[in-house]
Write a protein that holds these residues in place. Sequence first.
Motif, PDB file in Angstrom:
ATOM      1  N   CYS A 184       0.830  -1.211   0.000  1.00 53.64           N
ATOM      2  CA  CYS A 184       0.000   0.000   0.000  1.00 53.64           C
ATOM      3  C   CYS A 184       0.863   1.258   0.000  1.00 53.64           C
ATOM      4  O   CYS A 184       0.589   2.219  -0.729  1.00 53.64           O
ATOM      5  N   MET A 197      -4.911   0.737  -1.736  1.00 48.98           N
ATOM      6  CA  MET A 197      -5.330   0.069  -0.504  1.00 48.98           C
ATOM      7  C   MET A 197      -6.361  -1.030  -0.737  1.00 48.98           C
ATOM      8  O   MET A 197      -6.223  -2.137  -0.215  1.00 48.98           O
ATOM      9  N   ALA A 251      -5.663  -5.108  -0.385  1.00 47.90           N
ATOM     10  CA  ALA A 251      -6.400  -5.744   0.714  1.00 47.90           C
ATOM     11  C   ALA A 251      -7.177  -6.950   0.219  1.00 47.90           C
ATOM     12  O   ALA A 251      -7.198  -8.013   0.865  1.00 47.90           O
ATOM     13  N   VAL A 295      -8.027  -2.252   5.860  1.00 44.42           N
ATOM     14  CA  VAL A 295      -6.615  -2.649   5.869  1.00 44.42           C
ATOM     15  C   VAL A 295      -6.078  -2.752   7.291  1.00 44.42           C
ATOM     16  O   VAL A 295      -5.532  -3.785   7.698  1.00 44.42           O
TER      17      VAL A 295
END
Length: 335
Positions: free
Chosen positions: A33, A65, A69, A165
């Motif tokens: 990320c 992100m 994830a 996350v």
Amino acid sequence: MKNRIKKIKKSIGDIPAAPDARAFLPILLVTVCMAVAFLAVIIDRFIYPFGKDLLSPIIAQLIAMLIPAYLCMLILCPEKKLSAQLKGVGIATIGYEYVFFLIFSSLFLVSTALVLNIIFGGVYASSEGFTLLGAFTAGQNEYTVNTLYLVIVYAIIPAVVEELVFRGIVYSELSKISEGLACCVSSLLSALFAFTLGGLPAALFCALVYCFVRFTTGSLISCMILHFIYNLYGLFINTNLSKYFISSQSNPLLIVIIIGAWLVSTALFVSEAARVYRTKAARVADGEESSRVPKINHQELFGEIKSAFVYTPTLVCAIVTFALYIAITLIGFFA
């Protein structure tokens, strides 16, 4: 897609059950990320000014992100359906008994974050506008944009993807080792995504409150709600309030009002948290639920953190993450 994920998991090998290896994938996720965010900042600052049309925040959040994830959840639980994967990271309904707890938590969060920003100088950065990833500005003073757009991009999306996350995957996986380790590591990593040194204490405090709410309610949705409320405050109130505070620092009445609001919100939050835990204690005594309060001292917590980061890949990911954080922060400061 699932077959590809299984091949990837097979190629990297099964994650050992030892505590020092379990932290690898969550830290790797944050590193990815951070790396994508770094590329987004480079593109936004030096290659093409996407930020002028306010599209880059959406791109940054979804690509930097949400996609990592999702891939991480597939690697951790390739056999489970998406609904089961989301349940595994804490997506669950919130009991009605937590309504006032969330209300008072939001008041406590906002008032304490404001005090911390004043103490550590984050209020000066806040006066420049509500920022995201240290490089993207809501631009309320520079662009005429729809209010709904600002709410979606700077309040709803960050609340969902960041909580998924940090308090979702990272917290859930590390809590299998220790609740204390999960709280400390996920909060620190989350605070780094503020990309501001002055605002780092307030960001760290907010992350710790999110963890506490996550632990208390057992639901990631409660963290998303709290994060959303805080983002609304940062988007529509914090900028003007910070500017007013800077322009009237000699006004003692303003200081008294801020401290008074903080004391009242703290008292409400503590009293409601005490009520919630008294209710939980009664349920534990009646055998309706088991106690989940972590019993750990500082030495044990330090030992768990050290054990988790002794694993070489985890330590390398942590170092790379910190280096990228420094790079993005410097770019945002000097560029």
